[in-house]
Design a protein around this motif. Structure first.
Motif, PDB file in Angstrom:
ATOM      1  N   ILE A   1      -4.304  -3.220  20.748  1.00  0.00           N
ATOM      2  CA  ILE A   1      -4.979  -3.745  21.981  1.00  0.00           C
ATOM      3  C   ILE A   1      -4.287  -5.028  22.116  1.00  0.00           C
ATOM      4  O   ILE A   1      -4.467  -5.931  21.151  1.00  0.00           O
ATOM      5  N   ILE A   2      -4.124  -5.354  23.269  1.00  0.00           N
ATOM      6  CA  ILE A   2      -3.587  -6.854  23.485  1.00  0.00           C
ATOM      7  C   ILE A   2      -4.887  -7.694  23.666  1.00  0.00           C
ATOM      8  O   ILE A   2      -5.924  -7.268  24.122  1.00  0.00           O
TER       9      ILE A   2
ATOM     10  N   ALA B   1       2.526  -2.902  27.391  1.00  0.00           N
ATOM     11  CA  ALA B   1       2.581  -4.437  27.555  1.00  0.00           C
ATOM     12  C   ALA B   1       3.195  -4.822  28.758  1.00  0.00           C
ATOM     13  O   ALA B   1       2.690  -5.699  29.183  1.00  0.00           O
TER      14      ALA B   1
ATOM     15  N   ASP C   1      -7.627 -10.127  24.142  1.00  0.00           N
ATOM     16  CA  ASP C   1      -8.362 -10.943  25.253  1.00  0.00           C
ATOM     17  C   ASP C   1      -8.915 -12.110  24.769  1.00  0.00           C
ATOM     18  O   ASP C   1      -9.371 -12.859  25.802  1.00  0.00           O
TER      19      ASP C   1
ATOM     20  N   GLY D   1      -1.362  -7.207  30.790  1.00  0.00           N
ATOM     21  CA  GLY D   1      -2.088  -7.716  29.632  1.00  0.00           C
ATOM     22  C   GLY D   1      -1.461  -9.066  29.308  1.00  0.00           C
ATOM     23  O   GLY D   1      -0.398  -9.465  29.439  1.00  0.00           O
TER      24      GLY D   1
ATOM     25  N   SER E   1      -1.931 -11.964  26.466  1.00  0.00           N
ATOM     26  CA  SER E   1      -2.446 -12.061  25.171  1.00  0.00           C
ATOM     27  C   SER E   1      -3.117 -13.557  24.470  1.00  0.00           C
ATOM     28  O   SER E   1      -2.110 -14.369  24.631  1.00  0.00           O
TER      29      SER E   1
ATOM     30  N   ASN F   1       1.002  -3.130  32.468  1.00  0.00           N
ATOM     31  CA  ASN F   1      -0.456  -3.202  32.665  1.00  0.00           C
ATOM     32  C   ASN F   1      -1.172  -4.695  32.850  1.00  0.00           C
ATOM     33  O   ASN F   1      -2.138  -4.971  33.012  1.00  0.00           O
TER      34      ASN F   1
ATOM     35  N   ARG G   1      -6.172 -11.257  28.999  1.00  0.00           N
ATOM     36  CA  ARG G   1      -6.214  -9.961  29.445  1.00  0.00           C
ATOM     37  C   ARG G   1      -6.014  -8.700  28.673  1.00  0.00           C
ATOM     38  O   ARG G   1      -4.623  -8.810  28.497  1.00  0.00           O
ATOM     39  N   SER G   2      -7.005  -8.061  28.236  1.00  0.00           N
ATOM     40  CA  SER G   2      -6.687  -6.796  27.364  1.00  0.00           C
ATOM     41  C   SER G   2      -5.921  -5.781  28.013  1.00  0.00           C
ATOM     42  O   SER G   2      -5.939  -5.622  29.151  1.00  0.00           O
ATOM     43  N   GLY G   3      -5.201  -4.881  27.272  1.00  0.00           N
ATOM     44  CA  GLY G   3      -4.433  -3.587  27.860  1.00  0.00           C
ATOM     45  C   GLY G   3      -3.908  -3.090  26.530  1.00  0.00           C
ATOM     46  O   GLY G   3      -3.956  -3.613  25.346  1.00  0.00           O
ATOM     47  N   HIS G   4      -3.485  -1.614  26.797  1.00  0.00           N
ATOM     48  CA  HIS G   4      -2.891  -1.124  25.712  1.00  0.00           C
ATOM     49  C   HIS G   4      -1.502  -1.542  25.458  1.00  0.00           C
ATOM     50  O   HIS G   4      -0.437  -2.003  26.356  1.00  0.00           O
ATOM     51  N   ALA G   5      -1.302  -1.896  24.183  1.00  0.00           N
ATOM     52  CA  ALA G   5      -0.041  -2.541  23.653  1.00  0.00           C
ATOM     53  C   ALA G   5       1.217  -1.895  23.824  1.00  0.00           C
ATOM     54  O   ALA G   5       2.256  -2.138  24.125  1.00  0.00           O
TER      55      ALA G   5
END
Length: 393
Positions: free
Chosen positions: A255-256, A211, A258, A216, A218, A214, A204-208
């Motif tokens: 970016i984490i 982390a 995905d 996320g 990896s 959100n 699941r992506s998200g702002h690093a």
């Protein structure tokens, strides 16, 4: 009984005295100049039918199996219908080269070698098997039930033909695979097994920078965990090798990730090691689920090792006696690459591989066949078939 074998050997010597290398090479040239690799399934069928033709002319039964539009037909010829076969002979008609390659590199030869697409891997072995069967004594053919399979998809691990081949293998006492002998003339009763898999990891992506906040997940981190854990299985002492050949994922450092993809090649010498790798793979799948990472199996291929048992070692002693009786030294050594012998052996027959003539540089444009090894390989193969009569007459 040994007198019967002796008479058959005399008939064999007469046939081999009349063996024409030039005729063999003429036949081989026709086979080599047919594309039968990637994108040319019709060529693999044509090669199989050409190989079967002289046996069919002698009254052998022909079977044509259309198993997939992605591969040519699997061609089976047998001297009779039987519940149980004394000998199963196997070779493959496909090559690793794309359509059009045969026209670029047609069959050629010089005084000692022949060249061309599949000249070593393994159209020469298929043709040697046919010549070994031609001219066998009537006594031997009456006594033995023999099946021959020309496989159109071995170079992609026989995904379509293996069930058919294995069905015959389960009904066979002995299996002879006509891959080329090693460059030193050795044959093989041991090959490494193979496990090759490709997985996609879904996170699941998200702002690093956020982390921890959100949610996320990896995919790259999970893939990295798999790589490091699988690497722990890499063990020279047991002969198990792990190669993470391709690993990719993510789009940017902040970016984490995905998505990630991993391709792994595993080789092992024993079934015990194969099971150890399978167990670790199950554990890794459970770890991914616990970490919230989804998995997609993009491909998975597995081949058991060709692992000799006591029956095989006992049979090799018989083979050695026959070979040395022909004035041909006989010895075996393990090989790293797979062949149809791997999955055939799991079905129960005694398996002997590497019975074809030898050469080198297969899977490359420099592939060649050593002409001096053709006649001895045919002579040995026929002698081994004739020798099986000792158990039957």
């Amino acid at each position: 009984m040994f007198g019967v074998y002796s008479r058959n050997c005399k008939e064999q010597r007469t046939y081999m005295k009349n063996f024409s290398l030039e005729q063999y090479l003429k036949e081989l040239s026709a086979l080599v100049n047919i594309d039968s690799g990637l994108g040319a399934p019709g060529g693999a069928t044509q090669v199989g039918l050409m190989l079967a033709e002289p046996l069919v002319r002698q009254g052998w039964i022909l079977e044509r199996h259309s198993l997939s539009p992605k591969a040519g037909e699997c061609i089976v010829v047998k001297n009779r219908e039987a519940e149980r076969y004394d000998a199963l002979l196997v070779g493959h008609t496909d090559t690793v080269f794309p359509a059009g390659e045969a026209a670029k590199r047609p069959f050629s030869r010089d005084e000692t070698r022949a060249y061309g697409v599949g000249v070593l891997d393994m159209k020469q072995g298929c043709l040697a098997a046919v010549h070994a069967l031609m001219g066998m004594s009537k006594e031997a053919l009456d006594a033995l039930a023999i099946a021959v399979i020309f496989n159109p998809d071995e170079e992609i691990f026989s995904p379509y033909s293996a069930p058919l081949i294995d069905a015959y293998a389960r009904r066979s006492a002995h299996a002879f695979v006509f891959e080329a002998a090693s460059t030193d003339g050795s044959h093989t009763i041991a090959r490494k097994g193979l496990m090759r898999f490709d997985y996609a990891f879904h996170g699941r992506s998200g702002h690093a920078g956020y982390a921890f906040e959100n949610g996320g997940v990896s995919a790259v981190n999970e893939m990295a965990y798999w790589i490091t854990e699988l690497a722990k299985l890499h063990d020279k002492a047991s002969g198990t090798s792990i190669n993470a050949g391709v690993a990719r994922g993510g789009t940017a450092a902040n970016i984490i990730a995905d998505h990630a993809e991993l391709s792994v090649d595993v080789r092992y010498v024993t079934k015990k090691e194969m099971e150890r790798v399978k167990a670790e793979l199950l554990r890794l799948k459970a770890h991914a689920a616990e970490a919230g990472v989804g998995l997609t199996e993009l491909s998975f291929r597995i081949m058991p090792p060709l692992e000799p048992d006591a029956r095989t070692h006992a049979y090799v002693e018989r083979v050695k006696a026959v070979s040395e009786g022909l004035g041909l030294p006989f010895y075996t050594k393990p090989r790293g690459g797979c062949s149809d012998a791997n999955h055939i052996s799991a079905c129960g027959p005694v398996v002997l591989d590497g019975l074809g003539p030898t050469g080198d540089d297969d899977h490359s444009p420099d592939e060649y066949l050593e002409l001096s090894t053709v006649e001895p390989s045919i002579r040995l193969a026929r002698a081994l078939l004739e020798e099986l009569c000792i158990d039957l007459i």
